[in-house]
Design a protein around this motif. Structure first.
Motif, PDB file in Angstrom:
ATOM      1  N   HIS A 107       0.807  -1.253  -0.026  1.00 21.23           N
ATOM      2  CA  HIS A 107      -0.077   0.030  -0.257  1.00 21.23           C
ATOM      3  C   HIS A 107       0.876   1.162   0.114  1.00 21.23           C
ATOM      4  O   HIS A 107       2.087   1.221  -0.006  1.00 21.23           O
ATOM      5  CB  HIS A 107      -1.063  -0.060   1.072  1.00 21.23           C
ATOM      6  CG  HIS A 107      -2.348   0.610   0.702  1.00 21.23           C
ATOM      7  ND1 HIS A 107      -2.633   1.995   0.345  1.00 21.23           N
ATOM      8  CD2 HIS A 107      -3.530  -0.239   0.668  1.00 21.23           C
ATOM      9  CE1 HIS A 107      -3.818   1.902   0.215  1.00 21.23           C
ATOM     10  NE2 HIS A 107      -4.451   0.433   0.283  1.00 21.23           N
ATOM     11  N   CYS A 140      -4.413   4.810   2.915  1.00 20.12           N
ATOM     12  CA  CYS A 140      -3.040   4.612   3.092  1.00 20.12           C
ATOM     13  C   CYS A 140      -2.789   4.316   4.384  1.00 20.12           C
ATOM     14  O   CYS A 140      -3.521   4.133   5.365  1.00 20.12           O
ATOM     15  CB  CYS A 140      -2.294   5.909   2.678  1.00 20.12           C
ATOM     16  SG  CYS A 140      -2.713   7.367   3.738  1.00 20.12           S
TER      17      CYS A 140
ATOM     18  N   LEU B 141      -4.530  -0.118  -6.970  1.00 18.67           N
ATOM     19  CA  LEU B 141      -3.814   0.798  -6.195  1.00 18.67           C
ATOM     20  C   LEU B 141      -2.700   1.533  -7.606  1.00 18.67           C
ATOM     21  O   LEU B 141      -1.861   2.533  -7.138  1.00 18.67           O
ATOM     22  CB  LEU B 141      -2.691   0.354  -5.142  1.00 18.67           C
ATOM     23  CG  LEU B 141      -3.494  -0.398  -4.037  1.00 18.67           C
ATOM     24  CD1 LEU B 141      -2.651  -1.073  -3.243  1.00 18.67           C
ATOM     25  CD2 LEU B 141      -4.413   0.799  -3.135  1.00 18.67           C
TER      26      LEU B 141
END
Lengths: 313, 354
Positions: A107, A140, B141
């Motif tokens: 991530h 995040c 992502l």
């Protein structure tokens, strides 16, 4: 050589993907601010979880509630975020091993700069304000000073679980058809049709693609073909295409332009659909300002003899 | 498939290799126009015509072109009418070569034409490559190819396996090549970070290009080539999709593929490694046990030219031509696909004793 044509080409697709039981529990958990892992028979906890043990291929279902805090196992500083990435300000890509997990999750980490990031640093999840059951429910990670989280078993059962995701994808291209097709398209705008002759078998291909598919050699000799041609075969279209303003039924046909050794395809107009036939002689019709023929219409000549086009079916 | 001699197994060799220049943009050429001179070159080297070829196999990727079934247009370049025995892999041509090798092993054909090509210039390659990632947990992502390689590079630096200075030296050595087809030759600035710790000089150039190889079995190979590059073994292995499951500082799949291909039975004098990032050469050297006695990437490797889908096949071709020319007796060729060396193919090539 004249400039080749170029045009933007956008390929967009919203893939609808269904989830298995473990993926469904994981993504539903994110919606509820719960991070789940899956436990393998040898006692390892995989986060993000998978449905089959990556070592033994055994089906695994035992869910574990792991921490929303964890440790960075490796990182990379991304000073120029790209479209679609989790943050639009500079951030670090991180692999994070959440407390209680044996594997790491990819991530983004929101940090002021690369000097504030190191392998081994402690981080925690920053949840997205609106969560739908997707990996992006984790907005995040952010730096975190506290202790490890408790890890507990979890049934993985939620009200209203998510069973699928829509994976949006968009890629932008600049399409160029290359030299041969550029010449063809430019000629069409001048209301001409040009093909290319194979230097070996002498066949004329239209539209030309710069190669003879029989001989496997380059073609370059331009040959003007048409404008009239012969319907070699056809079909009747009964389903209206989205964004296409053509009344159904209409006829889509293979048309062998005079002088060409390959039929191209186009729509037939100016004649009732049920009167189109093999051998019908047709000519292209350009609309005002059109760069290519809108359709083909009958020339009024007698039908072509079958022998003259049977090789072009 | 191991390299142990099995009774009756056919000997198969690379007998010819050709490649295009790798260029940043080739908008004036369609894919088949880019490919055709390479096909003509490799056929001319053997005197074969397309009609003489027993099996044709290609590698390419629709996502580079942005069009479905894009490989069908390239078939015009091999004369697919009348119909030929043909197959396609949606990845690097090294895997097409693997398929062709098994076809020749089966005895169904004596010769094979393998080609692959890719034009990266129409799209944004870093974005395009995100579409090969796990669509549930990773692709949303949009982590690009350089970012993922940078995570691997940092893991190597943390483990003490390399540092930025050594990485820069790998890039510089790779571009010190006389390969006339390379996109980058000679010194290039190491440049700024693209994604730290990788600088521009640690990353491959983005380019369009094509490569082609001809394989032949047994005596046919000796007729077509003075010193065939015999394929002693090929194997390919894959690791878990999830990056967080893997030890990014190691490549057990490359090591296992090399073992099964017979690479560790005797030392190799030359290794052509498909390592698009400097840090990946560090991983592969360690995993494959390559020491200073092995010449690594005399062609410049992927850091000098990385035409997508052709760069892996080119590694096999580059290793083979060194055997053809007598510059190598036993070479290892490697191809990769996927993020952070996820998939690895290793071939071992040998020339006849001199």
């Amino acid at each position: 050589m004249p400039d080749v044509l170029k045009a933007p080409l956008v390929v967009e697709f919203p893939f609808t993907r269904s989830l298995g039981p473990v993926q469904s529990a994981f993504l539903t958990g994110l919606r509820e601010r719960v991070v789940l892992g899956v436990r393998t028979r040898d006692g390892r906890t995989l986060v993000p979880p998978v449905e089959y043990d990556p070592v033994t291929a055994e089906e695994i279902r035992d869910l574990v509630h792991v921490g929303a805090t964890g440790t960075v196992t490796t990182w990379a500083w991304n000073h120029e975020p790209r479209r679609g990435q989790p943050l639009d300000t500079p951030f670090a890509w991180v692999l994070v091993r959440l407390d209680g997990a044996d594997t790491a999750l990819l991530h983004a980490l929101d940090a002021p700069g690369p000097d504030a990031v190191r392998t081994g640093m402690r981080v925690r999840v920053r949840w997205a304000e609106e969560r739908t059951g997707a990996i992006t429910d984790i907005a995040c990670f952010e730096p975190y000073d506290g202790d490890d989280s408790e890890v507990t078993f979890h049934a993985g059962e939620f009200a209203d679980p998510v069973h699928g995701i829509v994976a949006q994808a968009r890629l932008d291209y600049t399409y160029s058809p290359g030299r041969a097709q550029t010449a063809y398209i430019n000629a069409l705008a001048e209301r001409r049709a040009v093909g290319e002759r194979c230097p070996s078998c002498r066949k004329v291909y239209v539209p030309p693609r710069g190669a003879c598919p029989t001989c496997g050699v380059a073609t370059s000799e331009q040959v003007e073909v048409g404008p009239a041609g012969t319907v070699t075969t056809f079909c009747i279209v009964n389903i209206k295409a989205k964004n296409l303003d053509i009344e159904v039924p209409y006829v889509y046909a293979h048309i062998a332009l005079d002088g060409a050794d390959l039929a191209l395809h186009g729509r037939i107009g100016g004649i009732p659909y049920d009167q189109v036939r093999m051998g019908l002689r047709v000519e292209p019709v350009w609309t005002e300002g059109g760069r290519y023929p809108d359709h083909y219409r009958p020339t009024g000549e007698p039908d072509a003899d079958y022998e003259t086009y049977k090789e072009l079916l | 498939m191991t390299s142990e001699a099995s009774p009756g197994r056919r000997e198969i060799a690379v007998v010819a290799f050709a490649q295009s220049d790798t260029l940043r943009s080739t908008a004036e050429l369609s894919e088949v126009e880019m490919l055709m001179p390479v096909l003509h070159d490799v056929l001319a080297q053997t005197g074969l015509k397309t009609a003489d070829i027993g099996f044709t196999c290609s590698g390419s990727c629709d996502y580079l072109a942005g069009r479905a079934f894009s490989f069908t247009l390239a078939l015009d370049g091999v004369g697919a009418w009348p119909p030929i025995s043909e197959s396609h892999v949606e990845t690097d041509g090294a895997w097409a070569l693997y398929e062709a090798w098994t076809k020749l092993l089966s005895g169904d054909a004596d010769t094979a034409l393998v080609y692959s090509y890719g034009k990266s210039s129409p799209g944004s390659l870093r974005d395009v490559l995100t579409r090969q990632l796990d669509p549930y947990y990773v692709a949303p992502l949009w982590p690009d190819s350089v970012a993922l390689a940078a995570l691997q590079a940092q893991a190597l630096i943390d483990a003490g396996d390399t540092d930025e200075r050594e990485l820069a030296a790998i890039g510089a050595r790779s571009r010190t090549t006389d390969n006339p087809r390379a996109q980058l030759k000679g010194p290039v600035p190491q440049g700024d970070y693209l994604v730290r710790p990788l600088r521009r000089g640690d990353c491959p150039p983005i380019g369009d290009g094509a490569a082609a190889v001809i394989l032949a079995a047994g005596e046919r190979a000796r007729e077509l080539c003075e010193r065939p590059a015999w394929i002693r073994g090929i194997d390919h292995r894959i690791e878990a999709h999830s990056l967080g499951v893997r030890d990014l500082t190691d490549s057990p799949s490359a090591r296992l593929a090399a073992e099964r291909a017979g690479a560790f039975e005797r030392p190799v004098d030359t290794a052509e490694l498909h390592a698009p990032f400097t840090s990946q050469e560090v991983v592969l050297r360690k995993a494959l046990g390559l020491g200073d006695s092995t010449r690594i990437n005399p062609s410049g490797g992927a850091l000098a030219a990385n035409p997508m889908m052709a760069a892996g096949l080119a590694r096999i071709g580059e290793a083979a031509v060194r055997i053809h020319r007598g510059e190598s007796d036993r070479a290892l060729a490697h191809a990769t696909s996927g993020p952070c060396l996820q998939q690895n193919l290793v071939a071992v090539l040998e020339g006849d004793p001199r």
